[in-house]
Design a protein around this motif. Structure first.
Motif, PDB file in Angstrom:
ATOM      1  N   UNK A 113       0.850  -1.190   0.000  1.00  0.00           N
ATOM      2  CA  UNK A 113       0.000   0.000   0.000  1.00  0.00           C
ATOM      3  C   UNK A 113       0.887   1.243   0.000  1.00  0.00           C
ATOM      4  N   UNK A 114       0.599   2.169  -0.938  1.00  0.00           N
ATOM      5  CA  UNK A 114       1.330   3.432  -0.988  1.00  0.00           C
ATOM      6  C   UNK A 114       0.342   4.595  -1.045  1.00  0.00           C
ATOM      7  N   UNK A 115       0.649   5.633  -0.280  1.00  0.00           N
ATOM      8  CA  UNK A 115      -0.096   6.889  -0.346  1.00  0.00           C
ATOM      9  C   UNK A 115       0.846   7.936  -0.932  1.00  0.00           C
ATOM     10  N   UNK A 116       0.456   8.549  -2.044  1.00  0.00           N
ATOM     11  CA  UNK A 116       1.241   9.625  -2.656  1.00  0.00           C
ATOM     12  C   UNK A 116       0.442  10.907  -2.456  1.00  0.00           C
ATOM     13  N   UNK A 117       0.970  11.799  -1.604  1.00  0.00           N
ATOM     14  CA  UNK A 117       0.253  13.005  -1.195  1.00  0.00           C
ATOM     15  C   UNK A 117       0.985  14.226  -1.734  1.00  0.00           C
ATOM     16  N   UNK A 118       0.258  15.081  -2.460  1.00  0.00           N
ATOM     17  CA  UNK A 118       0.782  16.350  -2.965  1.00  0.00           C
ATOM     18  C   UNK A 118      -0.064  17.459  -2.343  1.00  0.00           C
ATOM     19  N   UNK A 119       0.612  18.432  -1.714  1.00  0.00           N
ATOM     20  CA  UNK A 119      -0.086  19.521  -1.040  1.00  0.00           C
ATOM     21  C   UNK A 119       0.519  20.850  -1.453  1.00  0.00           C
ATOM     22  N   UNK A 120      -0.361  21.816  -1.728  1.00  0.00           N
ATOM     23  CA  UNK A 120       0.073  23.165  -2.045  1.00  0.00           C
ATOM     24  C   UNK A 120      -0.736  24.145  -1.190  1.00  0.00           C
ATOM     25  N   UNK A 121      -0.023  24.962  -0.414  1.00  0.00           N
ATOM     26  CA  UNK A 121      -0.658  25.944   0.463  1.00  0.00           C
ATOM     27  C   UNK A 121       0.041  27.276   0.231  1.00  0.00           C
ATOM     28  N   UNK A 122      -0.734  28.322  -0.060  1.00  0.00           N
ATOM     29  CA  UNK A 122      -0.118  29.633  -0.204  1.00  0.00           C
ATOM     30  C   UNK A 122       0.158  30.229   1.180  1.00  0.00           C
ATOM     31  N   UNK A 123      -0.886  30.401   1.984  1.00  0.00           N
ATOM     32  CA  UNK A 123      -0.729  30.945   3.330  1.00  0.00           C
ATOM     33  C   UNK A 123      -1.505  30.053   4.294  1.00  0.00           C
ATOM     34  N   UNK A 124      -0.799  29.454   5.224  1.00  0.00           N
ATOM     35  CA  UNK A 124      -1.448  28.583   6.198  1.00  0.00           C
ATOM     36  C   UNK A 124      -0.463  27.601   6.787  1.00  0.00           C
ATOM     37  N   UNK A 125      -0.996  26.678   7.558  1.00  0.00           N
ATOM     38  CA  UNK A 125      -0.180  25.662   8.198  1.00  0.00           C
ATOM     39  C   UNK A 125      -0.517  24.294   7.616  1.00  0.00           C
ATOM     40  N   UNK A 126       0.464  23.423   7.630  1.00  0.00           N
ATOM     41  CA  UNK A 126       0.324  22.085   7.084  1.00  0.00           C
ATOM     42  C   UNK A 126       0.771  21.074   8.125  1.00  0.00           C
ATOM     43  N   UNK A 127      -0.037  20.057   8.319  1.00  0.00           N
ATOM     44  CA  UNK A 127       0.316  18.997   9.263  1.00  0.00           C
ATOM     45  C   UNK A 127      -0.075  17.648   8.626  1.00  0.00           C
ATOM     46  N   UNK A 128       0.931  16.796   8.435  1.00  0.00           N
ATOM     47  CA  UNK A 128       0.696  15.444   7.922  1.00  0.00           C
ATOM     48  C   UNK A 128       1.456  14.507   8.843  1.00  0.00           C
ATOM     49  N   UNK A 129       0.710  13.768   9.643  1.00  0.00           N
ATOM     50  CA  UNK A 129       1.373  12.875  10.588  1.00  0.00           C
ATOM     51  C   UNK A 129       0.407  11.833  11.120  1.00  0.00           C
ATOM     52  N   UNK A 130       0.941  10.952  11.927  1.00  0.00           N
ATOM     53  CA  UNK A 130       0.112   9.932  12.545  1.00  0.00           C
ATOM     54  C   UNK A 130      -0.693  10.577  13.674  1.00  0.00           C
ATOM     55  N   UNK A 131      -1.962  10.239  13.740  1.00  0.00           N
ATOM     56  CA  UNK A 131      -2.855  10.826  14.727  1.00  0.00           C
ATOM     57  C   UNK A 131      -2.479  10.326  16.125  1.00  0.00           C
ATOM     58  N   UNK A 132      -2.379  11.253  17.078  1.00  0.00           N
ATOM     59  CA  UNK A 132      -2.053  10.824  18.433  1.00  0.00           C
ATOM     60  C   UNK A 132      -3.180   9.945  18.992  1.00  0.00           C
ATOM     61  N   UNK A 133      -2.791   8.951  19.754  1.00  0.00           N
ATOM     62  CA  UNK A 133      -3.797   8.074  20.382  1.00  0.00           C
ATOM     63  C   UNK A 133      -4.435   8.776  21.558  1.00  0.00           C
ATOM     64  N   UNK A 134      -5.748   8.584  21.677  1.00  0.00           N
ATOM     65  CA  UNK A 134      -6.465   9.222  22.798  1.00  0.00           C
ATOM     66  C   UNK A 134      -6.968   8.197  23.767  1.00  0.00           C
TER      67      UNK A 134
END
Length: 134
Positions: A113-134
């Motif tokens: 399984x592969x995820x290919x992620x492309x993100x473009x942001x002009x002004x803002x914040x970007x977060x791509x990570x594993x979700x913390x366990x609750x």
């Protein structure tokens, strides 16, 4: 090897937030864009098919969050461009002007399984990570 045609989830808007994910959903290629708004994609409950799935995200002004599944069999490749803001992509953090990050799992493409992620942001914040366990 030819893969069967997969449906594509496409969402776009001038203004507004997009939240994609939920309980037990099947991931398909995604293209989501907005002029002004936040984009959240939660892949932690998705059934991700074998092969490569592409996710394309763009926003002019807004924050982008992608929660990745905590599954070592899922390879991830991220290419992101950010004009102004901060980015946390997997284990890497950067902020400032004109940031481009290219990060991929070790041995990307060797898993089922592969995820290919492309993100473009002009002004803002970007977060791509594993979700913390609750």
């Amino acid at each position: 090897m030819d893969r069967p045609h997969r449906t594509r989830l496409q969402r776009s808007s001038l203004f507004g937030d997009h939240h994609i994910g939920g309980e037990n959903w099947v991931l398909e290629p995604i293209h989501v864009s907005t002029l002004v708004g936040d984009i959240v994609i939660d892949l932690t409950t998705a059934d991700i098919p074998a092969g490569e799935t592409r996710i394309n995200i763009s926003t002019l002004i807004g924050d982008v969050v992608v929660w990745l599944p905590d599954d070592p069999s899922v390879d991830v490749s991220v290419v992101s461009s950010l004009f102004f803001g901060s980015a946390q992509v997997l284990e890497r953090s950067e902020s400032g002007l004109l940031k481009t990050l290219e990060i991929r799992s070790p041995d990307y493409g060797s898993g089922a399984i592969q995820l290919r992620i492309h993100v473009s942001v002009l002004i803002g914040d970007l977060e791509i990570r594993h979700k913390p366990r609750t």
